[in-house]
Write an enzyme that holds these catalytic residues in place. Structure first.
Site: not given
Ligand code: BES
Ligand code: ZN
Ligand code: ZN
Length: 493
Positions: A273, A347
């Site tokens: 991230k 997921r």
């Molecule tokens: N934990 C994150 C989602 C999230 C984003 C929670 C902002 C709280 C605030 C999750 O694991 C994630 O990173 N999801 C990705 C999915 C994508 C790679 C398909 C996302 O939302 O970018």
């Molecule tokens: Zn994530």
């Protein structure tokens, strides 16, 4: 916090909190003639109005402090308005070193408008206790502060259901504050061991109704929960699947299962991230915290239901042993997952948790809660969570509980046309598909559906609602506990 109920407004208090709705002149005449005159003057001078959110402070007979809150029109009165009005009163009291106040707000609202007394009581306690929350234990105190300790509520109608509601609302709100604490605490403290220890402590406190099982690395290997193991591989924390069984109902009654995502920190893994996205990722275990808070609350309230609380917990870290894009994993239900993005880890752990729960605990329905997609925040913002379900009744009832608690849900569709969106060419399913369909939140559910066989299922995406950058009414800056009251209202119906 001590909440007391009386038919009269007590004057043995540090502050009197009164409501004023549009067009109400007579009420103040019955309290004090001078106060009524003063109000008329300040309303005329537009210093104060009956609009919701307008406030005015003065003194009664030069000795008792009075806070007057504009509460809008009678038509607008609602339990949610009551929560917010009481929250404003609490914040005012806390900001002004007031230890006790008495208020007419509850009777003022519902003397005029009928509502279920029990839900009024619940809402009142929630407004007070949710607004009292702050996460300040790591701040060095600047000055000695007196805590707000007693609130006198004026209530003239039927007392029993109202007081039952107050009691429920108190425990519901305290459980929500417990969830907020777990989410606000940094990941240096809240590890997978810490979350498992919380579950064990709950089972120990409520021996008669709650039992706990913790599957660690060894047990997860034996059971074939390779998806949880894969996500946790890069961390020194041990991945775990934790199951809390609450048995408050009849013996043979099938339970409702609630399943939470418990990533103690989400770095994104090798799909790391960026700055601006990583800072709040200690909150990625909110689903697990809600499961803990919900089971704890059910046990405290002795609710006559069976509920199975499950969470998968690990840390999504970066190291030489982390899982990587291109990896193919065989989940608990034997389906294979192609990892196309290590940041879509929630997921992946839920895949095992859902399949394991359905197979081994045979619930009548499953509700999962997860901070799953940033896309959910983009779509719905921070005031309403996303909901996707295979069962209309389950979804409608969850939404009703959402309206009642004001911890709300908005349905997103599981369209047939999207169901092949997570198909992979090298495995049964892939864990992310950023381009073809968009619909990030729905794609999360399309993936998860592969791991629920036939039981009615609802997926709640709380990524947007879990954490606020600034406070709003009774929701503090930081962790909100969103999803907790929703589930509790649903399970208490
Ligand atoms: N934990 C994150 C989602 C999230 C984003 C929670 C902002 C709280 C605030 C999750 O694991 C994630 O990173 N999801 C990705 C999915 C994508 C790679 C398909 C996302 O939302 O970018
Ligand atoms: Zn994530
Ligand atoms: Zn995550």
């Amino acid at each position: 916090m001590d909440i007391r109920v009386d038919e009269k407004l007590t004057e043995e208090t540090d502050l009197l909190v009164l409501g004023l709705c549009e067009g109400d002149k007579d009420y103040y005449k019955s309290i004090d003639k001078d106060l009524a005159d003063e109000l008329e003057r300040v309303i005329k001078a537009k210093i104060f109005s009956s609009k919701f959110g307008s406030i005015y402070t003065t003194w009664l007979k030069n000795k008792l402090r009075v806070l007057i809150l504009g509460v809008g029109t009678e038509k607008e009165f609602s339990i949610e308005r009551l929560r917010r009005a009481l929250a404003r009163a609490v914040k005012y009291a806390k900001g002004n070193n007031i230890e006790r106040f008495s208020t007419n707000l509850v009777s003022y609202f519902f003397q005029r408008k009928a509502e279920d007394e029990r839900l009024i009581g619940r809402g009142a306690a929630e407004g007070i206790i949710l607004a009292s929350y702050s996460f300040d234990k790591y701040l060095t105190p600047k000055e000695e502060k007196k805590p707000l300790s007693t609130i006198f509520i004026q209530w003239k109608k039927e007392k029993k259901s109202f007081e039952l509601g107050l009691c429920e609302g108190t425990i519901i709100a305290e459980s929500t504050n417990y969830v907020r604490d777990l989410v606000n605490e940094p990941s240096i403290l809240v590890t997978t061991d810490y979350l498992a220890a919380q579950a064990q402590a709950i089972a120990k406190t409520f021996k008669k109704t709650v039992s706990v099982r913790v599957l660690g690395r060894k047990e997860l290997e034996k059971e074939g929960c390779n998806a949880i193991l894969a996500v946790g591989k890069g961390s020194i924390q041990e991945p775990k699947l934790v199951i809390l069984e609450y048995k408050g109902g009849n013996k043979g009654d099938q339970s409702t299962a609630i399943v939470g995502k418990g990533i103690t920190f989400d770095t994104g893994g090798y799909n790391i991230k960026l700055t601006g996205y990583i800072e709040t990722m200690k909150t990625d275990m909110a689903g697990a915290a809600i499961v803990l808070g919900t089971i704890k609350c059910l046990a405290k309230l002795n609710v006559k239901k069976n509920v199975c609380g499950v969470f998968a917990t690990c840390e999504n870290a970066v190291s030489g042993s982390s899982y990587k894009p291109g990896d193919i994993i065989r989940a608990y239900n034997k389906k294979t997952i192609e990892i196309t993005n290590t940041d879509a880890e929630g997921r992946v752990v839920l895949a095992d948790a859902l399949a394991y729960t359905e197979k081994n605990y045979k619930p009548k329905q499953i509700i999962d809660l997860a901070t799953l997609t940033g896309a959910c925040f983009v779509a719905l913002g921070n005031q309403i969570s996303g909901a996707i379900s295979t069962n209309k009744d389950l979804l409608r009832n969850l939404q009703k509980a959402g309206e009642e608690s004001y911890d709300r849900l908005w349905e997103l569709p599981l369209l047939d046309e999207y169901m092949d969106g997570m198909d992979s060419t090298v495995a049964d399913v892939k864990n992310s598909e950023p381009i073809k369909y968009g619909a990030g939140t729905i794609m999360g559910a399309v993936f998860l559906k592969q791991f629920v066989e036939k039981v009615p299922w609802a997926h709640l995406d709380i990524a947007g609602t879990t954490f606020l950058q600034e406070e709003k009414e009774y929701l503090p800056k930081g962790a909100t506990g969103a999803g907790t009251r929703l589930l509790l209202y649903y399970l208490l119906r």
